[in-house]
Motif scaffolding. Sequence first.
Motif, PDB file in Angstrom:
ATOM      1  N   ALA A  10       0.859  -1.194   0.084  1.00  0.00           N
ATOM      2  CA  ALA A  10      -0.053   0.203  -0.265  1.00  0.00           C
ATOM      3  C   ALA A  10       0.821   1.241  -0.186  1.00  0.00           C
ATOM      4  N   ARG A  11       1.949   1.338   0.908  1.00  0.00           N
ATOM      5  CA  ARG A  11       2.684   2.449   0.876  1.00  0.00           C
ATOM      6  C   ARG A  11       3.250   2.700  -0.452  1.00  0.00           C
ATOM      7  N   SER A  12       4.005   1.730  -1.041  1.00  0.00           N
ATOM      8  CA  SER A  12       4.749   2.128  -2.561  1.00  0.00           C
ATOM      9  C   SER A  12       3.662   2.586  -3.399  1.00  0.00           C
ATOM     10  N   VAL A  13       2.312   1.826  -3.363  1.00  0.00           N
ATOM     11  CA  VAL A  13       1.357   2.297  -4.300  1.00  0.00           C
ATOM     12  C   VAL A  13       0.737   3.471  -4.200  1.00  0.00           C
ATOM     13  N   LEU A  14       0.759   3.892  -2.585  1.00  0.00           N
ATOM     14  CA  LEU A  14       0.443   5.385  -2.422  1.00  0.00           C
ATOM     15  C   LEU A  14       1.374   6.640  -2.848  1.00  0.00           C
ATOM     16  N   SER A  15       2.833   6.048  -2.906  1.00  0.00           N
ATOM     17  CA  SER A  15       3.555   6.992  -3.378  1.00  0.00           C
ATOM     18  C   SER A  15       3.585   7.348  -4.852  1.00  0.00           C
ATOM     19  N   GLU A  16       3.211   6.125  -5.559  1.00  0.00           N
ATOM     20  CA  GLU A  16       2.748   6.428  -6.931  1.00  0.00           C
ATOM     21  C   GLU A  16       1.660   7.142  -7.305  1.00  0.00           C
ATOM     22  N   ILE A  17       0.630   6.815  -6.544  1.00  0.00           N
ATOM     23  CA  ILE A  17      -0.561   7.825  -6.845  1.00  0.00           C
ATOM     24  C   ILE A  17      -0.519   9.212  -6.379  1.00  0.00           C
ATOM     25  N   ARG A  18       0.125   9.362  -5.450  1.00  0.00           N
ATOM     26  CA  ARG A  18       0.414  10.920  -5.047  1.00  0.00           C
ATOM     27  C   ARG A  18       1.338  11.526  -6.210  1.00  0.00           C
ATOM     28  N   ASP A  19       2.070  10.948  -6.936  1.00  0.00           N
ATOM     29  CA  ASP A  19       2.956  11.592  -7.941  1.00  0.00           C
ATOM     30  C   ASP A  19       1.975  11.827  -9.305  1.00  0.00           C
ATOM     31  N   LEU A  20       0.853  11.357  -9.305  1.00  0.00           N
ATOM     32  CA  LEU A  20      -0.017  11.711 -10.561  1.00  0.00           C
ATOM     33  C   LEU A  20      -0.360  13.237 -10.445  1.00  0.00           C
ATOM     34  N   GLU A  21      -0.634  13.841 -11.439  1.00  0.00           N
ATOM     35  CA  GLU A  21      -0.911  15.265 -11.410  1.00  0.00           C
ATOM     36  C   GLU A  21      -2.248  15.510 -11.213  1.00  0.00           C
ATOM     37  N   ALA A  22      -3.187  14.520 -11.372  1.00  0.00           N
ATOM     38  CA  ALA A  22      -4.662  14.564 -11.204  1.00  0.00           C
ATOM     39  C   ALA A  22      -4.862  14.350  -9.605  1.00  0.00           C
ATOM     40  N   THR A  23      -3.939  13.857  -8.936  1.00  0.00           N
ATOM     41  CA  THR A  23      -4.336  13.574  -7.605  1.00  0.00           C
ATOM     42  C   THR A  23      -4.116  14.752  -6.827  1.00  0.00           C
ATOM     43  N   ARG A  24      -5.187  15.075  -5.867  1.00  0.00           N
ATOM     44  CA  ARG A  24      -5.346  16.401  -4.945  1.00  0.00           C
ATOM     45  C   ARG A  24      -4.954  15.614  -3.487  1.00  0.00           C
ATOM     46  N   ARG A  25      -5.317  14.400  -3.090  1.00  0.00           N
ATOM     47  CA  ARG A  25      -4.914  13.960  -1.819  1.00  0.00           C
ATOM     48  C   ARG A  25      -5.035  12.377  -2.031  1.00  0.00           C
ATOM     49  N   ALA A  26      -4.134  11.714  -1.245  1.00  0.00           N
ATOM     50  CA  ALA A  26      -4.332  10.272  -1.093  1.00  0.00           C
ATOM     51  C   ALA A  26      -3.640   9.703   0.169  1.00  0.00           C
ATOM     52  N   ASN A  27      -4.631   8.904   0.874  1.00  0.00           N
ATOM     53  CA  ASN A  27      -3.869   8.311   2.103  1.00  0.00           C
ATOM     54  C   ASN A  27      -4.166   6.588   2.117  1.00  0.00           C
ATOM     55  N   VAL A  28      -3.383   6.056   2.885  1.00  0.00           N
ATOM     56  CA  VAL A  28      -3.504   4.665   3.241  1.00  0.00           C
ATOM     57  C   VAL A  28      -4.666   4.518   4.329  1.00  0.00           C
ATOM     58  N   ILE A  29      -5.687   3.731   4.116  1.00  0.00           N
ATOM     59  CA  ILE A  29      -6.717   3.705   5.112  1.00  0.00           C
ATOM     60  C   ILE A  29      -6.953   2.148   5.591  1.00  0.00           C
ATOM     61  N   ALA A  30      -7.847   1.973   6.626  1.00  0.00           N
ATOM     62  CA  ALA A  30      -8.282   0.558   6.937  1.00  0.00           C
ATOM     63  C   ALA A  30      -9.678   0.153   6.430  1.00  0.00           C
ATOM     64  N   GLY A  31      -9.842  -1.174   6.380  1.00  0.00           N
ATOM     65  CA  GLY A  31     -10.971  -1.575   6.163  1.00  0.00           C
ATOM     66  C   GLY A  31     -10.826  -2.450   4.675  1.00  0.00           C
ATOM     67  N   GLU A  32     -11.991  -2.358   3.970  1.00  0.00           N
ATOM     68  CA  GLU A  32     -12.094  -3.200   2.652  1.00  0.00           C
ATOM     69  C   GLU A  32     -11.142  -2.846   1.636  1.00  0.00           C
ATOM     70  N   PHE A  33     -10.791  -1.521   1.616  1.00  0.00           N
ATOM     71  CA  PHE A  33      -9.798  -0.727   0.753  1.00  0.00           C
ATOM     72  C   PHE A  33      -8.637  -0.438   1.294  1.00  0.00           C
ATOM     73  N   ASP A  34      -7.550  -0.330   0.909  1.00  0.00           N
ATOM     74  CA  ASP A  34      -6.197   0.043   1.248  1.00  0.00           C
ATOM     75  C   ASP A  34      -5.691   1.550   1.043  1.00  0.00           C
ATOM     76  N   ILE A  35      -6.406   2.415   0.085  1.00  0.00           N
ATOM     77  CA  ILE A  35      -6.011   3.594  -0.439  1.00  0.00           C
ATOM     78  C   ILE A  35      -7.249   4.302  -0.825  1.00  0.00           C
ATOM     79  N   ILE A  36      -7.300   5.648  -0.316  1.00  0.00           N
ATOM     80  CA  ILE A  36      -8.357   6.476  -0.899  1.00  0.00           C
ATOM     81  C   ILE A  36      -7.591   7.527  -1.556  1.00  0.00           C
ATOM     82  N   ALA A  37      -8.227   7.929  -2.825  1.00  0.00           N
ATOM     83  CA  ALA A  37      -7.455   9.188  -3.254  1.00  0.00           C
ATOM     84  C   ALA A  37      -8.659  10.010  -3.802  1.00  0.00           C
TER      85      ALA A  37
END
Length: 76
Positions: A15-42
Amino acid sequence: MVEAYLLITTPAGTARSVLSEIRDLEATRRANVIAGEFDIIATVEAADTQELLVLVTEEIQSLENVGRTRTCVVLE
């Protein structure tokens, strides 16, 4: 402008490595690792739904270790 929340699953331990890649995308305004059914919310922004489609299907879903995604388009 179209705003959406993306919920993303990843394999265990990635999750943390994917989070870093998601945060690098120009379209991303915010992204976080979360608990539950999903691992990341962006929060992402796109010019229109076609651009959002390309972002999700060609940029995000093609990232290594991105599993299932769920896109929630903001209506109001």
